[in-house]
Design a protein around this motif. Sequence first.
Motif, mmCIF file in Angstrom:
data_model
loop_
_atom_site.group_PDB
_atom_site.id
_atom_site.type_symbol
_atom_site.label_atom_id
_atom_site.label_comp_id
_atom_site.label_asym_id
_atom_site.label_seq_id
_atom_site.Cartn_x
_atom_site.Cartn_y
_atom_site.Cartn_z
ATOM 1 N N PHE A 136 0.824 -1.209 0.000
ATOM 2 C CA PHE A 136 0.000 0.000 0.000
ATOM 3 C C PHE A 136 0.860 1.262 0.000
ATOM 4 N N GLU A 137 2.040 1.190 0.601
ATOM 5 C CA GLU A 137 2.952 2.329 0.592
ATOM 6 C C GLU A 137 3.485 2.576 -0.821
ATOM 7 N N LEU A 138 3.800 1.488 -1.513
ATOM 8 C CA LEU A 138 4.270 1.611 -2.891
ATOM 9 C C LEU A 138 3.202 2.244 -3.777
ATOM 10 N N GLU A 139 1.960 1.827 -3.608
ATOM 11 C CA GLU A 139 0.862 2.367 -4.414
ATOM 12 C C GLU A 139 0.673 3.856 -4.142
ATOM 13 N N GLU A 140 0.775 4.260 -2.878
ATOM 14 C CA GLU A 140 0.636 5.679 -2.531
ATOM 15 C C GLU A 140 1.740 6.512 -3.185
ATOM 16 N N ILE A 141 2.951 6.001 -3.158
ATOM 17 C CA ILE A 141 4.084 6.714 -3.760
ATOM 18 C C ILE A 141 3.899 6.813 -5.265
ATOM 19 N N LYS A 142 3.512 5.728 -5.902
ATOM 20 C CA LYS A 142 3.288 5.748 -7.348
ATOM 21 C C LYS A 142 2.171 6.731 -7.713
ATOM 22 N N GLU A 143 1.155 6.794 -6.881
ATOM 23 C CA GLU A 143 0.048 7.726 -7.119
ATOM 24 C C GLU A 143 0.542 9.173 -7.029
ATOM 25 N N GLU A 144 1.354 9.465 -6.030
ATOM 26 C CA GLU A 144 1.902 10.814 -5.876
ATOM 27 C C GLU A 144 2.811 11.173 -7.054
ATOM 28 N N LEU A 145 3.634 10.221 -7.502
ATOM 29 C CA LEU A 145 4.492 10.472 -8.667
ATOM 30 C C LEU A 145 3.643 10.783 -9.894
ATOM 31 N N GLY A 146 2.544 10.072 -10.047
ATOM 32 C CA GLY A 146 1.629 10.325 -11.158
ATOM 33 C C GLY A 146 1.008 11.708 -11.078
ATOM 34 N N LYS A 147 0.651 12.145 -9.875
ATOM 35 C CA LYS A 147 0.083 13.482 -9.691
ATOM 36 C C LYS A 147 1.086 14.561 -10.091
ATOM 37 N N ILE A 148 2.332 14.353 -9.719
ATOM 38 C CA ILE A 148 3.368 15.326 -10.087
ATOM 39 C C ILE A 148 3.507 15.385 -11.602
ATOM 40 N N SER A 149 3.551 14.224 -12.242
ATOM 41 C CA SER A 149 3.670 14.180 -13.703
ATOM 42 C C SER A 149 2.487 14.872 -14.361
ATOM 43 N N ASN A 150 1.294 14.631 -13.847
ATOM 44 C CA ASN A 150 0.096 15.267 -14.404
ATOM 45 C C ASN A 150 0.137 16.783 -14.234
ATOM 46 N N THR A 151 0.583 17.247 -13.085
ATOM 47 C CA THR A 151 0.686 18.690 -12.842
ATOM 48 C C THR A 151 1.632 19.335 -13.838
ATOM 49 N N ILE A 152 2.753 18.688 -14.073
ATOM 50 C CA ILE A 152 3.739 19.226 -15.022
ATOM 51 C C ILE A 152 3.142 19.314 -16.420
ATOM 52 N N LEU A 153 2.424 18.281 -16.819
ATOM 53 C CA LEU A 153 1.817 18.279 -18.150
ATOM 54 C C LEU A 153 0.664 19.279 -18.251
ATOM 55 N N GLU A 154 -0.190 19.322 -17.225
ATOM 56 C CA GLU A 154 -1.343 20.228 -17.244
ATOM 57 C C GLU A 154 -0.912 21.688 -17.280
ATOM 58 N N LYS A 155 0.148 22.014 -16.574
ATOM 59 C CA LYS A 155 0.612 23.398 -16.519
ATOM 60 C C LYS A 155 1.641 23.704 -17.596
#
Length: 77
Positions: A28-47
Amino acid sequence: MNTEKELFNLAKHYVMLSEELKKELLEFELEEIKEELGKISNTILEKNYDIEKFVYYQQLYKEMSVSEYFDFIKTLE
């Protein structure tokens, strides 16, 4: 927030999360980290942030001492 400062903070956070992935963690810790990494990637692309600068900031953060970090942050304010 200043876009350069936000981009640097995203890069810093990405590096810190990536380092966490190298540790032995529970699933579950790995999934949370992967989710956060995805959010960062999305923010970079969206902005529409500069990907090359993001990668540069990641490398820069990895090589900085604490005092260099605080001095650099002041330049982004």
